[in-house]
Design an enzyme around this catalytic site. Sequence first.
Site, PDB file in Angstrom:
ATOM      1  N   TRP A 156       0.845  -1.199   0.000  1.00  0.00           N
ATOM      2  CA  TRP A 156       0.000   0.000   0.000  1.00  0.00           C
ATOM      3  C   TRP A 156       0.880   1.248   0.000  1.00  0.00           C
ATOM      4  O   TRP A 156       1.328   1.675   1.067  1.00  0.00           O
ATOM      5  CB  TRP A 156      -0.920   0.020   1.227  1.00  0.00           C
ATOM      6  CG  TRP A 156      -1.843  -1.148   1.262  1.00  0.00           C
ATOM      7  CD1 TRP A 156      -3.062  -1.220   0.660  1.00  0.00           C
ATOM      8  CD2 TRP A 156      -1.654  -2.408   1.919  1.00  0.00           C
ATOM      9  NE1 TRP A 156      -3.633  -2.442   0.888  1.00  0.00           N
ATOM     10  CE2 TRP A 156      -2.784  -3.201   1.655  1.00  0.00           C
ATOM     11  CE3 TRP A 156      -0.620  -2.955   2.689  1.00  0.00           C
ATOM     12  CZ2 TRP A 156      -2.932  -4.493   2.142  1.00  0.00           C
ATOM     13  CZ3 TRP A 156      -0.759  -4.247   3.168  1.00  0.00           C
ATOM     14  CH2 TRP A 156      -1.911  -4.994   2.884  1.00  0.00           C
ATOM     15  N   HIS A 177      -6.786   1.701   2.308  1.00  0.00           N
ATOM     16  CA  HIS A 177      -7.851   0.720   2.071  1.00  0.00           C
ATOM     17  C   HIS A 177      -8.929   0.932   3.147  1.00  0.00           C
ATOM     18  O   HIS A 177      -8.741   1.742   4.066  1.00  0.00           O
ATOM     19  CB  HIS A 177      -7.327  -0.727   2.089  1.00  0.00           C
ATOM     20  CG  HIS A 177      -6.464  -1.083   3.266  1.00  0.00           C
ATOM     21  ND1 HIS A 177      -5.957  -2.337   3.475  1.00  0.00           N
ATOM     22  CD2 HIS A 177      -6.025  -0.348   4.331  1.00  0.00           C
ATOM     23  CE1 HIS A 177      -5.246  -2.362   4.580  1.00  0.00           C
ATOM     24  NE2 HIS A 177      -5.274  -1.172   5.114  1.00  0.00           N
ATOM     25  N   ARG A 203      -3.925   6.190  -2.660  1.00  0.00           N
ATOM     26  CA  ARG A 203      -2.600   5.571  -2.743  1.00  0.00           C
ATOM     27  C   ARG A 203      -1.637   6.457  -3.519  1.00  0.00           C
ATOM     28  O   ARG A 203      -2.039   7.112  -4.486  1.00  0.00           O
ATOM     29  CB  ARG A 203      -2.698   4.195  -3.405  1.00  0.00           C
ATOM     30  CG  ARG A 203      -3.422   3.243  -2.477  1.00  0.00           C
ATOM     31  CD  ARG A 203      -3.189   1.799  -2.780  1.00  0.00           C
ATOM     32  NE  ARG A 203      -4.173   1.025  -2.017  1.00  0.00           N
ATOM     33  CZ  ARG A 203      -4.548  -0.196  -2.310  1.00  0.00           C
ATOM     34  NH1 ARG A 203      -4.027  -0.798  -3.354  1.00  0.00           N
ATOM     35  NH2 ARG A 203      -5.443  -0.816  -1.565  1.00  0.00           N
ATOM     36  N   GLN A 217     -13.430   1.679  -2.080  1.00  0.00           N
ATOM     37  CA  GLN A 217     -13.402   0.255  -1.744  1.00  0.00           C
ATOM     38  C   GLN A 217     -14.676  -0.056  -0.973  1.00  0.00           C
ATOM     39  O   GLN A 217     -15.283   0.835  -0.373  1.00  0.00           O
ATOM     40  CB  GLN A 217     -12.205  -0.086  -0.854  1.00  0.00           C
ATOM     41  CG  GLN A 217     -10.917  -0.297  -1.612  1.00  0.00           C
ATOM     42  CD  GLN A 217      -9.860  -1.020  -0.793  1.00  0.00           C
ATOM     43  OE1 GLN A 217      -9.963  -1.137   0.428  1.00  0.00           O
ATOM     44  NE2 GLN A 217      -8.832  -1.491  -1.469  1.00  0.00           N
ATOM     45  N   VAL A 260      -5.450 -11.529   7.203  1.00  0.00           N
ATOM     46  CA  VAL A 260      -6.316 -12.710   7.049  1.00  0.00           C
ATOM     47  C   VAL A 260      -5.460 -13.967   6.956  1.00  0.00           C
ATOM     48  O   VAL A 260      -4.316 -13.926   6.532  1.00  0.00           O
ATOM     49  CB  VAL A 260      -7.231 -12.599   5.801  1.00  0.00           C
ATOM     50  CG1 VAL A 260      -8.352 -11.607   6.024  1.00  0.00           C
ATOM     51  CG2 VAL A 260      -6.428 -12.248   4.559  1.00  0.00           C
ATOM     52  N   ALA A 315     -13.359 -11.635   6.147  1.00  0.00           N
ATOM     53  CA  ALA A 315     -13.360 -10.253   5.666  1.00  0.00           C
ATOM     54  C   ALA A 315     -13.098 -10.256   4.173  1.00  0.00           C
ATOM     55  O   ALA A 315     -12.519 -11.210   3.639  1.00  0.00           O
ATOM     56  CB  ALA A 315     -12.281  -9.445   6.379  1.00  0.00           C
TER      57      ALA A 315
HETATM   58  N1  PHE Z   1      -7.627  -4.301   2.083  1.00  0.00           N
HETATM   59  C1  PHE Z   1      -7.175  -5.176   1.042  1.00  0.00           C
HETATM   60  C2  PHE Z   1      -6.581  -4.340  -0.080  1.00  0.00           C
HETATM   61  O1  PHE Z   1      -6.765  -3.167  -0.134  1.00  0.00           O
HETATM   62  C3  PHE Z   1      -8.300  -6.047   0.535  1.00  0.00           C
HETATM   63  C4  PHE Z   1      -8.758  -7.045   1.550  1.00  0.00           C
HETATM   64  C5  PHE Z   1      -9.749  -6.723   2.443  1.00  0.00           C
HETATM   65  C6  PHE Z   1      -8.210  -8.332   1.582  1.00  0.00           C
HETATM   66  C7  PHE Z   1     -10.174  -7.651   3.378  1.00  0.00           C
HETATM   67  C8  PHE Z   1      -8.633  -9.255   2.517  1.00  0.00           C
HETATM   68  C9  PHE Z   1      -9.607  -8.931   3.392  1.00  0.00           C
HETATM   69  O2  PHE Z   1      -5.877  -4.820  -0.935  1.00  0.00           O
END
Ligand code: PHE
Length: 348
Positions: A156, A177, A203, A217, A260, A315
Site C-alpha cells: 500500500w 484501504h 494511494r 473500496q 487474514v 473479511a
Molecule cells: N484491504 C485489502 C486491499 O486493499 C483487501 C482485503 C480486504 C483483503 C479484506 C482481505 C480482506 O488490498
Amino acid sequence: MNVFEELTQIQAEFQKDLKLALDLEQLDHLKIKYIGRSGVVTTLLRSISSVKKEDRPKFGSKANQLKSEISGLIAEKIDVFKNDTDLRKAENLDVTLPGRTPVIGSLHPTTQIVQEICDIFVSLGFSVIEGPEIEFDKYNFEMLNIPKGHPARDMWSTMWIENPNHSNTNSTLLRTHTSPMQARFMEATSPPIRIVVPGKCYRYEATDSTHEWHFYQIEGLVVDKGINFANLKGTLYEFAKRIFGNDRKVRFRCDYFPFVEPGVDMSISNFKDSEGKRPIKGRDEDWIEILGAGMVHPEVLKGVGYDPDIYTGFAFGMGPERISMLRDGIDDIRHFYSNDLRFLSQFV
Ligand code: PHE
C-alpha cells in the site's frame, strides 16, 4: 412649388409611406428617410435661409410641427407592432405540445455501483457503516497485523499527513484501504458483526487505465461463533451472481494479506461462448480477479480483545469502480473522476 407646398407634399407622402410600412424595420427606415439627419424634413428645414425673411418664422414652426408629427406617428405604430408580435407569439403557442423535458442530473456512476453493491449485502443481512478517510497508522496498518517496518507495507503506497498533534510524523495518513474499519468497528463493538464499509481510499501511485490514486473500496466483515470459510465462499458467490449473472462461476485462489489467514482472491469466469465471444468486454482471460478476502487473522481478533478460540470471522475488500468497469464495459478507471459529461450521462 414654395416651401409650404413642399411641406404639405412631404406630409402626404409620409402618410402613404406609413400605411405601407409592415414591420419595425420598415418603420425605422421611414424615420431615417423623413426626420433623420439627412431626412427630407430636416434637409428642408436647413434651407430656411433661402426662405423669404417674413415667411421664416411660420415655415420654421410648420416644419418643426411636421417633424414632431412624423416622429409621433412612427412611435405609435412601433407600439402597435410590438404588441402585435407579442400577440402573434401568444397565438402561436400550442398548449397541446408536450413540454420540454428539463435536463436533470443523476447519481454519480461510482455512487450508483457502491449503492448497488451495498444493497446486495444489506439484503444478505449486513449493515452499512462508514469511517474516516484520514486514518492513523495504528488502524490502517498496526492493528491489521502490519507492524512498522513490515515489508507488507509496500503493498500500500501511502500518502502520509503532517499531524501537528503527533510528534511521530509517520502516524497519520490517507487510508490506503477500508480495512482499518475492521479494527475500529471490532474495537468498539462485540460480535456478532456483519458489516460492509464503503469509502474513499488513497494511494501514492501513478495512474493508468486500471489505477487511480483515489478510488472507492467496499470492505466486508463478519465475526461470530462458528464462522468458517464455507460462509465466506457462499456469501461472495451469491454476491458475484447478483452482480454478474447466474451463469458466472467463481474461483478462489490463495493470496496474501497480513490481516487474514488463509487469504484468497476471488475471480469470476470469463469463458468464451459458442460464438467465441467473452462475456466481459475487452478482457481476454478466462478468469478475472475481482476481490481479496480471507478468514480474519487470530492476531487481529486478539488485538481488538476478542478470543480467537471463541470467535472467528471472514473479511473481504473490493473496488466498486473496477467491478462496474467489468460489468458495464468501461475501459478506463480515470473516467470515473474526470467529470466528462459524455461518460457521466451514460449512467443517467
Ligand atoms: N484491504 C485489502 C486491499 O486493499 C483487501 C482485503 C480486504 C483483503 C479484506 C482481505 C480482506 O488490498
